[in-house]
Design a protein around this motif. Structure first.
Motif, PDB file in Angstrom:
ATOM      1  N   LEU A   3      -0.796  -9.619   2.101  1.00  0.00           N
ATOM      2  CA  LEU A   3      -0.141  -9.082   0.908  1.00  0.00           C
ATOM      3  C   LEU A   3      -0.876  -7.855   0.381  1.00  0.00           C
ATOM      4  O   LEU A   3      -0.257  -6.877  -0.058  1.00  0.00           O
ATOM      5  CB  LEU A   3      -0.054 -10.162  -0.171  1.00  0.00           C
ATOM      6  N   PHE A   4      -2.194  -7.905   0.419  1.00  0.00           N
ATOM      7  CA  PHE A   4      -3.003  -6.782  -0.045  1.00  0.00           C
ATOM      8  C   PHE A   4      -2.710  -5.519   0.765  1.00  0.00           C
ATOM      9  O   PHE A   4      -2.438  -4.452   0.212  1.00  0.00           O
ATOM     10  CB  PHE A   4      -4.493  -7.151   0.040  1.00  0.00           C
ATOM     11  N   VAL A   5      -2.721  -5.626   2.075  1.00  0.00           N
ATOM     12  CA  VAL A   5      -2.462  -4.475   2.938  1.00  0.00           C
ATOM     13  C   VAL A   5      -0.992  -4.046   2.831  1.00  0.00           C
ATOM     14  O   VAL A   5      -0.695  -2.846   2.821  1.00  0.00           O
ATOM     15  CB  VAL A   5      -2.848  -4.791   4.399  1.00  0.00           C
ATOM     16  N   GLY A   6      -0.100  -4.989   2.710  1.00  0.00           N
ATOM     17  CA  GLY A   6       1.325  -4.669   2.600  1.00  0.00           C
ATOM     18  C   GLY A   6       1.671  -3.889   1.345  1.00  0.00           C
ATOM     19  O   GLY A   6       2.628  -3.112   1.333  1.00  0.00           O
ATOM     20  N   GLU A   7       0.895  -4.070   0.293  1.00  0.00           N
ATOM     21  CA  GLU A   7       1.142  -3.342  -0.956  1.00  0.00           C
ATOM     22  C   GLU A   7       0.725  -1.881  -0.876  1.00  0.00           C
ATOM     23  O   GLU A   7       1.031  -1.104  -1.774  1.00  0.00           O
ATOM     24  CB  GLU A   7       0.433  -4.032  -2.116  1.00  0.00           C
ATOM     25  N   TRP A   8       0.057  -1.468   0.173  1.00  0.00           N
ATOM     26  CA  TRP A   8      -0.360  -0.075   0.311  1.00  0.00           C
ATOM     27  C   TRP A   8       0.805   0.835   0.639  1.00  0.00           C
ATOM     28  O   TRP A   8       0.748   2.042   0.364  1.00  0.00           O
ATOM     29  CB  TRP A   8      -1.408   0.065   1.399  1.00  0.00           C
TER      30      TRP A   8
END
Length: 94
Positions: free
Chosen positions: A64-69
């Motif tokens: 989720l963290f990387v996807g929010e970039w």
């Protein structure tokens, strides 16, 4: 019948000439202008792919963290494109 006051209308180039960017914004724009606009698109797609791969490794929070970039990268690409088309580059390079 109402009349329109045309004295307050200015062209985008005139408005851009009246508004000068600060040194930090100008420096950032000068560096990002060197990048083709599609770089931002491909980096955003890469972060979505990386997010999917991380999701398959059962690390949901990192995924989720990387996807929010992706969204901020696309917004930076949009800003970069707008500066190239409508920003201070039009005034300074004219």
């Amino acid at each position: 019948m109402a009349t329109t006051d045309t004295t307050t209308r200015t062209s985008p180039t005139t408005r851009a000439a009246q508004h000068r960017e600060g040194p930090v914004a100008r420096g950032i724009e000068k560096q990002t202008a060197k990048l083709p606009s599609d770089v931002f698109l491909w980096v955003a797609i890469g972060t979505m792919a990386a997010s999917a791969v991380i999701q398959f490794t059962k690390k949901k929070h990192w995924s989720l963290f990387v996807g929010e970039w992706a969204a901020p990268i696309l917004i930076m690409g949009l800003y970069n494109k707008l500066v190239k088309l409508e920003g201070h580059d039009q005034v300074e390079h004219a």
